[in-house]
Design a protein around this motif. Structure first.
Motif, PDB file in Angstrom:
ATOM      1  N   LEU A 146      10.729  -0.089  37.405  1.00 22.40           N
ATOM      2  CA  LEU A 146      10.636   0.347  36.254  1.00 22.40           C
ATOM      3  C   LEU A 146      11.816  -0.211  35.377  1.00 22.40           C
ATOM      4  CD1 LEU A 146       9.239   3.921  36.540  1.00 22.40           C
ATOM      5  CD2 LEU A 146       7.907   2.007  36.071  1.00 22.40           C
ATOM      6  N   ILE A 147      12.930  -0.120  35.896  1.00 19.36           N
ATOM      7  CA  ILE A 147      13.969  -0.575  35.049  1.00 19.36           C
ATOM      8  C   ILE A 147      13.745  -2.159  34.831  1.00 19.36           C
ATOM      9  CG2 ILE A 147      16.762  -1.150  35.439  1.00 19.36           C
ATOM     10  CD1 ILE A 147      16.744   1.320  36.930  1.00 19.36           C
ATOM     11  N   ASP A 148      13.407  -2.710  35.921  1.00 17.00           N
ATOM     12  CA  ASP A 148      12.953  -4.312  35.642  1.00 17.00           C
ATOM     13  C   ASP A 148      11.955  -4.712  34.750  1.00 17.00           C
ATOM     14  OD1 ASP A 148      14.782  -4.952  37.599  1.00 17.00           O
ATOM     15  OD2 ASP A 148      13.355  -5.100  39.259  1.00 17.00           O
ATOM     16  N   TYR A 149      11.013  -3.744  34.602  1.00 15.72           N
ATOM     17  CA  TYR A 149       9.919  -3.699  33.675  1.00 15.72           C
ATOM     18  C   TYR A 149      10.288  -3.480  32.055  1.00 15.72           C
ATOM     19  CZ  TYR A 149       5.796  -2.851  30.956  1.00 15.72           C
ATOM     20  OH  TYR A 149       4.851  -3.089  29.962  1.00 15.72           O
ATOM     21  N   GLN A 150      11.525  -2.473  31.883  1.00 18.00           N
ATOM     22  CA  GLN A 150      11.951  -2.155  30.787  1.00 18.00           C
ATOM     23  C   GLN A 150      13.047  -3.342  30.096  1.00 18.00           C
ATOM     24  OE1 GLN A 150       9.826  -0.095  29.512  1.00 18.00           O
ATOM     25  NE2 GLN A 150      11.382   1.718  28.945  1.00 18.00           N
ATOM     26  N   HIS A 151      13.748  -3.822  31.647  1.00 15.38           N
ATOM     27  CA  HIS A 151      14.711  -5.038  30.910  1.00 15.38           C
ATOM     28  C   HIS A 151      13.656  -6.160  30.405  1.00 15.38           C
ATOM     29  CE1 HIS A 151      17.613  -7.994  32.355  1.00 15.38           C
ATOM     30  NE2 HIS A 151      17.854  -7.685  31.175  1.00 15.38           N
ATOM     31  N   ALA A 152      12.721  -6.414  30.800  1.00 11.34           N
ATOM     32  CA  ALA A 152      11.690  -7.534  30.714  1.00 11.34           C
ATOM     33  C   ALA A 152      11.386  -7.179  29.350  1.00 11.34           C
ATOM     34  CB  ALA A 152      10.852  -7.865  31.633  1.00 11.34           C
ATOM     35  N   PHE A 153      10.732  -6.142  29.063  1.00  7.48           N
ATOM     36  CA  PHE A 153      10.438  -5.599  27.683  1.00  7.48           C
ATOM     37  C   PHE A 153      11.633  -5.992  26.661  1.00  7.48           C
ATOM     38  CE2 PHE A 153      10.186  -2.231  24.346  1.00  7.48           C
ATOM     39  CZ  PHE A 153       8.943  -2.326  23.863  1.00  7.48           C
ATOM     40  N   PHE A 154      12.717  -5.426  26.792  1.00 11.96           N
ATOM     41  CA  PHE A 154      13.816  -5.821  25.963  1.00 11.96           C
ATOM     42  C   PHE A 154      13.786  -7.181  25.389  1.00 11.96           C
ATOM     43  CE2 PHE A 154      15.327  -1.068  27.105  1.00 11.96           C
ATOM     44  CZ  PHE A 154      15.360  -0.920  25.820  1.00 11.96           C
ATOM     45  N   ARG A 155      14.181  -8.066  26.647  1.00 11.70           N
ATOM     46  CA  ARG A 155      14.236  -9.389  26.457  1.00 11.70           C
ATOM     47  C   ARG A 155      13.092  -9.970  25.802  1.00 11.70           C
ATOM     48  NH1 ARG A 155      16.855 -11.803  32.181  1.00 11.70           N
ATOM     49  NH2 ARG A 155      16.173 -13.554  30.828  1.00 11.70           N
ATOM     50  N   GLN A 156      11.915  -9.705  26.172  1.00  7.98           N
ATOM     51  CA  GLN A 156      10.703 -10.345  25.422  1.00  7.98           C
ATOM     52  C   GLN A 156      10.653  -9.923  24.003  1.00  7.98           C
ATOM     53  OE1 GLN A 156       9.085 -12.539  27.400  1.00  7.98           O
ATOM     54  NE2 GLN A 156       8.115 -13.380  25.642  1.00  7.98           N
ATOM     55  N   THR A 157      10.526  -8.611  23.737  1.00 10.52           N
ATOM     56  CA  THR A 157      10.327  -8.094  22.342  1.00 10.52           C
ATOM     57  C   THR A 157      11.295  -8.569  21.550  1.00 10.52           C
ATOM     58  OG1 THR A 157       9.176  -6.199  23.631  1.00 10.52           O
ATOM     59  CG2 THR A 157       9.542  -5.989  21.279  1.00 10.52           C
ATOM     60  N   SER A 158      12.529  -8.599  22.085  1.00  9.78           N
ATOM     61  CA  SER A 158      13.767  -8.917  21.107  1.00  9.78           C
ATOM     62  C   SER A 158      13.910 -10.318  20.648  1.00  9.78           C
ATOM     63  CB  SER A 158      14.934  -8.401  21.583  1.00  9.78           C
ATOM     64  OG  SER A 158      15.407  -9.313  23.019  1.00  9.78           O
ATOM     65  N   GLY A 159      13.009 -11.148  21.426  1.00 13.15           N
ATOM     66  CA  GLY A 159      13.275 -12.757  21.050  1.00 13.15           C
ATOM     67  C   GLY A 159      14.327 -13.085  22.023  1.00 13.15           C
ATOM     68  N   LEU A 160      15.079 -12.457  22.624  1.00 11.70           N
ATOM     69  CA  LEU A 160      16.275 -12.838  23.550  1.00 11.70           C
ATOM     70  C   LEU A 160      15.956 -13.886  24.868  1.00 11.70           C
ATOM     71  CD1 LEU A 160      19.349 -12.730  22.838  1.00 11.70           C
ATOM     72  CD2 LEU A 160      19.480 -10.966  24.720  1.00 11.70           C
ATOM     73  N   GLN A 161      14.626 -13.643  25.005  1.00  9.71           N
ATOM     74  CA  GLN A 161      14.063 -14.250  26.214  1.00  9.71           C
ATOM     75  C   GLN A 161      14.025 -15.698  26.052  1.00  9.71           C
ATOM     76  OE1 GLN A 161      13.449 -13.187  29.107  1.00  9.71           O
ATOM     77  NE2 GLN A 161      12.748 -14.973  30.229  1.00  9.71           N
ATOM     78  N   THR A 162      13.830 -16.322  24.792  1.00  9.30           N
ATOM     79  CA  THR A 162      13.729 -17.895  24.620  1.00  9.30           C
ATOM     80  C   THR A 162      15.240 -18.453  24.726  1.00  9.30           C
ATOM     81  OG1 THR A 162      11.785 -17.620  23.084  1.00  9.30           O
ATOM     82  CG2 THR A 162      13.030 -19.431  23.109  1.00  9.30           C
ATOM     83  N   LEU A 163      16.190 -17.459  24.107  1.00 14.42           N
ATOM     84  CA  LEU A 163      17.659 -18.207  24.263  1.00 14.42           C
ATOM     85  C   LEU A 163      18.120 -18.154  25.548  1.00 14.42           C
ATOM     86  CD1 LEU A 163      18.894 -16.335  21.023  1.00 14.42           C
ATOM     87  CD2 LEU A 163      18.030 -18.541  21.223  1.00 14.42           C
ATOM     88  N   LEU A 164      17.588 -17.225  26.375  1.00 12.92           N
ATOM     89  CA  LEU A 164      18.248 -17.052  27.574  1.00 12.92           C
ATOM     90  C   LEU A 164      17.772 -18.014  28.415  1.00 12.92           C
ATOM     91  CD1 LEU A 164      18.130 -13.095  28.235  1.00 12.92           C
ATOM     92  CD2 LEU A 164      20.110 -14.358  28.063  1.00 12.92           C
ATOM     93  N   VAL A 165      16.482 -18.440  28.287  1.00  6.12           N
ATOM     94  CA  VAL A 165      15.821 -19.519  29.176  1.00  6.12           C
ATOM     95  C   VAL A 165      16.436 -20.560  28.826  1.00  6.12           C
ATOM     96  CG1 VAL A 165      13.731 -20.498  29.574  1.00  6.12           C
ATOM     97  CG2 VAL A 165      13.592 -18.149  29.615  1.00  6.12           C
ATOM     98  N   ALA A 166      16.771 -20.978  27.674  1.00  4.25           N
ATOM     99  CA  ALA A 166      17.344 -22.200  27.348  1.00  4.25           C
ATOM    100  C   ALA A 166      18.558 -22.235  27.663  1.00  4.25           C
ATOM    101  CB  ALA A 166      17.390 -22.223  25.607  1.00  4.25           C
ATOM    102  N   ILE A 167      19.513 -21.520  27.805  1.00  2.00           N
ATOM    103  CA  ILE A 167      20.982 -21.426  28.330  1.00  2.00           C
ATOM    104  C   ILE A 167      21.141 -21.316  29.799  1.00  2.00           C
ATOM    105  CG2 ILE A 167      21.758 -20.827  25.922  1.00  2.00           C
ATOM    106  CD1 ILE A 167      22.644 -18.118  27.462  1.00  2.00           C
ATOM    107  N   ALA A 168      20.138 -20.991  30.218  1.00  2.00           N
ATOM    108  CA  ALA A 168      20.024 -20.770  31.789  1.00  2.00           C
ATOM    109  C   ALA A 168      20.555 -22.019  32.565  1.00  2.00           C
ATOM    110  CB  ALA A 168      18.685 -20.289  32.571  1.00  2.00           C
ATOM    111  N   PRO A 169      19.963 -23.152  32.411  1.00  2.22           N
ATOM    112  CA  PRO A 169      20.470 -24.289  33.270  1.00  2.22           C
ATOM    113  C   PRO A 169      21.772 -24.792  32.962  1.00  2.22           C
ATOM    114  CG  PRO A 169      18.654 -24.991  31.674  1.00  2.22           C
ATOM    115  CD  PRO A 169      19.179 -23.678  31.525  1.00  2.22           C
TER     116      PRO A 169
END
Length: 692
Positions: free
Chosen positions: A554-577
């Motif tokens: 559930l923590i992982d699901y909520q964490h993914a919800f925060f990243r995806q809904t906030s739009g931060l997921q795109t930036l995190l994927v871009a800087i990951a490599p």
């Protein structure tokens, strides 16, 4: 004390009276020797001192005349003493002559008397010899008469006494037992006669007493049988005579055992009738007519079984108290009687063990309760088979176990009654397990039966309710402390684990977060139930591990919800490599996600997300029953999101610093790009405040 000087004139007298022919030298030598002898005499000598004492007693004056007449006076005194003694002995001699004359007369008289006695002895000797023979014969006759009287008194039995011992028409009384003891003593004393020269008399008497004893013991056995038929076991006053009879009858082990067997059969019949009467109410006493029979409560299975077991326990206690007064009170005397009886009946000896009153009592009680035990087993088995409720079956098993532990002190561990109770307990536990398996096999395992609110399903609620009832019954059973943990684990494995596994199977077809919410809701209520009953920590720890695993999901699901809904997921994927090198940092300005328009759109999405982020995330866990856990899960997910934002912020700040320090801008067509922080202006502090 007076002292005496040496007489000087004495030497002249000696010289005048001596031999004038001796020479002058010899006289000098004699004088010298005399003087030397006088001078060498020690005045401390005892004889000298006594001599001085005698002289003092004579009161002699120390004069020259006295010294010259000292020897003459001493000799005169000696002669006077001797004369006195002679005169005294003359008187004694006269008296002795008179005694001698008397003795001579006596001797003559004695000789005359002796002659007369000798003549008298010769005349009376034949008469005395004949008198001695007659007296000896008289003594022998009197001794034989005494021996005959003693023999008749000890070894013979009058006809009236014989009738008391053997006749069935004469009632039993204390005289019977005293006569029986007498005959037993006669029988034992016959062995002395067997050691005499003439053994016929001993054999004849022993055979006669044996027949009398057998008849007497048979009469006693018949009387005890008769008394057992009419014995009121509730009346202790009736025990004295029977107890005495049993102690005496112990000398015949076979007859004693027959009485025990007869008594056991009679008591079994009476107790069976009493139990049947208690069930139906047909033999209740007049003062207890308002009491309900046991079968009146047959509709309440547990009470019905408890009442029957309580009646069994009460009847067993009463039976033991009554039989203790009959057998155990005289156990040692019975043991002695049986030991003596085994000598006369060696074939009845099964082993070398002594009579144990306690074991005999327990065995007799067990035999008395055989009929009740069979009837009780039939009715309890009917109750067990007629109801499919596993809780009822378990409660019945615990109730039986409680009474089994209680009864073992009354009937011993080796008892058929306890074996029946153990069989009934096994039947109840078997019914409990079969019923639990039936419940478990009827559980639906598809996700379609999951409640809409993702709460625990009804079958789990019912299972927990049954578990609580079972645990209450287990607590009332007073199980041994060393077996408590193992028993509790077994109870959970049988009463809860199948239903818990069914919940896990149902959750496998659900999607997250519904699957984890459903599992956590189910396991949380299970954990609360187990913690309330002080279960072993290992069992609760296993549940908490599963809850923690699904909480992590559930923590992982909520964490993914925060990243995806906030739009931060795109930036995190871009800087990951990318790394922290200057080349990788400058590459941010060329990535699509960090182009001014896209970065501005991401910043706007984040601004729109933050005000309602916690509420939106809470909607995903609103069906989680433990609201505190839901808050902790959301807080942990928000904390991870803040850490992700810190990573993006650090990269943006580092990239702007590298760009500002760099002078190579020829790679950018439109010139040096604008700083990223000027477009994406949110800070970590703001994020933490808004998500707190």
């Amino acid at each position: 004390m007076n002292t005496f000087d040496l007489p000087s004139d004495g030497f002249a007298d000696d010289r005048d009276n001596g031999d004038s022919s001796q020479s002058q030298s010899q006289r000098v030598t004699a004088l010298s020797s005399k003087i030397t002898s006088i001078l060498s005499t020690p005045y401390t000598d005892a004889e000298i001192r006594e001599a001085f004492v005698l002289l003092d007693g004579r009161k002699v004056q120390n004069t020259a005349e006295t010294r010259r007449r000292l020897r003459v006076d001493a000799q005169k005194d000696v002669l006077d003493c001797n004369g006195a003694i002679v005169r005294d002995f003359a008187k004694v001699a006269d008296q002795l002559r008179q005694v001698g004359i008397l003795i001579s007369g006596l001797n003559q008289c004695m000789q005359d008397i002796k002659g007369h006695v000798t003549i008298a002895n010769q005349e009376t000797l034949p008469i005395l010899q004949e008198a001695d023979g007659l007296l000896q014969q008289k003594r022998e006759v009197e001794s034989k008469q005494q021996l005959l009287r003693a023999f008749n008194q000890h070894f013979s039995l009058p006809d009236e006494d014989l009738a008391i011992l053997t006749s069935s028409t004469i009632p039993m009384d204390d005289q019977f037992f005293s006569l029986l003891a007498k005959v037993n003593k006669v029988h034992d004393d016959c062995q002395v006669l067997l050691g005499s020269e003439d053994q016929n008399l001993g054999l004849e008497l022993m055979d006669q007493t044996t027949r009398i004893l057998n008849s007497a013991y048979e009469k006693l056995s018949r009387w005890i049988h008769k008394e057992f038929k009419t014995l009121d076991i509730e009346n202790p006053r009736a025990y004295a005579s029977i107890r005495h009879g049993l102690r005496v009858l112990a000398a015949r082990p076979s007859l004693f055992q027959e009485c025990l067997d007869f008594f056991a059969v009679a008591r079994e019949h009476n107790l069976s009738e009493a139990f049947y009467g208690a069930l139906t109410g047909s033999n209740l006493p007049n003062d207890n007519r308002n009491a309900k029979p046991l079968e009146y409560y047959a509709y309440d299975s547990l009470r019905f079984v408890g009442d029957m077991l309580a009646w069994l326990h009460s009847a067993t206690i009463s039976e033991r108290e009554s039989l203790e007064m009959l057998f155990v009170a005289g156990g040692q005397e019975i043991a002695k009687g049986l030991l003596q009886g085994l000598e006369s009946e060696p074939w009845s000896q099964e082993d070398d063990q002594m009579f144990d009153g306690k074991k005999t009592l327990e065995s007799l009680i067990d035999r008395d309760m055989t009929g009740v035990s069979k009837a009780l087993r039939q009715r309890i088995e009917q109750v067990i088979k007629s109801d499919d409720d596993p809780v009822l079956a378990y409660k019945i098993a615990n109730l039986i176990s409680f009474y089994k532990v209680t009864l073992v002190r009354l009937v011993g561990s080796q008892s058929s009654l306890l074996e029946n109770l153990e069989t009934l307990k096994g039947s109840a536990m078997q019914k409990y397990r079969v019923s639990m398996n039936d419940y478990a096999s009827a559980i639906p395992t598809d996700s379609g039966h999951v409640p809409p609110d993702l709460g625990p399903p009804d079958f789990l609620i019912d299972a927990l309710a049954r578990l609580q009832d079972i645990l209450k019954s287990y607590e009332a059973s007073h199980a041994a402390p060393e077996c408590r943990k193992a028993d509790l684990v077994t109870i959970v494995e049988e009463a809860l684990d199948p239903f818990q596994k069914s919940c896990l199977q149902m959750s496998a077809e659900l999607k997250e977060p519904s699957a984890s919410v459903f599992v956590v809701n189910c396991l949380t209520i299970v954990r609360s139930t187990l913690q309330a009953q002080d279960f072993p920590a290992s069992k609760i720890a296993d549940l908490e591990d599963v809850i923690d695993d699904h909480s992590a999901k559930l923590i992982d699901y909520q964490h993914a919800f925060f990243r995806q809904t906030s739009g931060l997921q795109t930036l995190l994927v871009a800087i990951a490599p990318l790394t922290d090198s200057e080349e990788d940092l400058l590459m941010l300005y060329k990535l699509d996600a960090f182009q001014p328009q896209q970065l501005a759109d991401s910043s706007q999405v984040l601004d729109d997300f933050l005000p309602s982020a916690i509420m939106d995330a809470g909607d995903s866990l609103k069906r989680l029953r433990d609201h505190e856990m839901a808050g902790e899960i959301t807080a942990e997910a928000a904390s991870r999101f803040c850490e992700d934002f810190d990573q993006v912020e650090e990269r943006l700040v580092a990239a702007d610093a590298v760009l500002e320090a760099s002078e190579n801008v020829q790679d950018y067509e439109d010139g040096k790009p604008a700083p990223l922080r000027s477009i994406f202006q949110r800070t970590s502090g703001e994020i933490r405040v808004l998500l707190s």
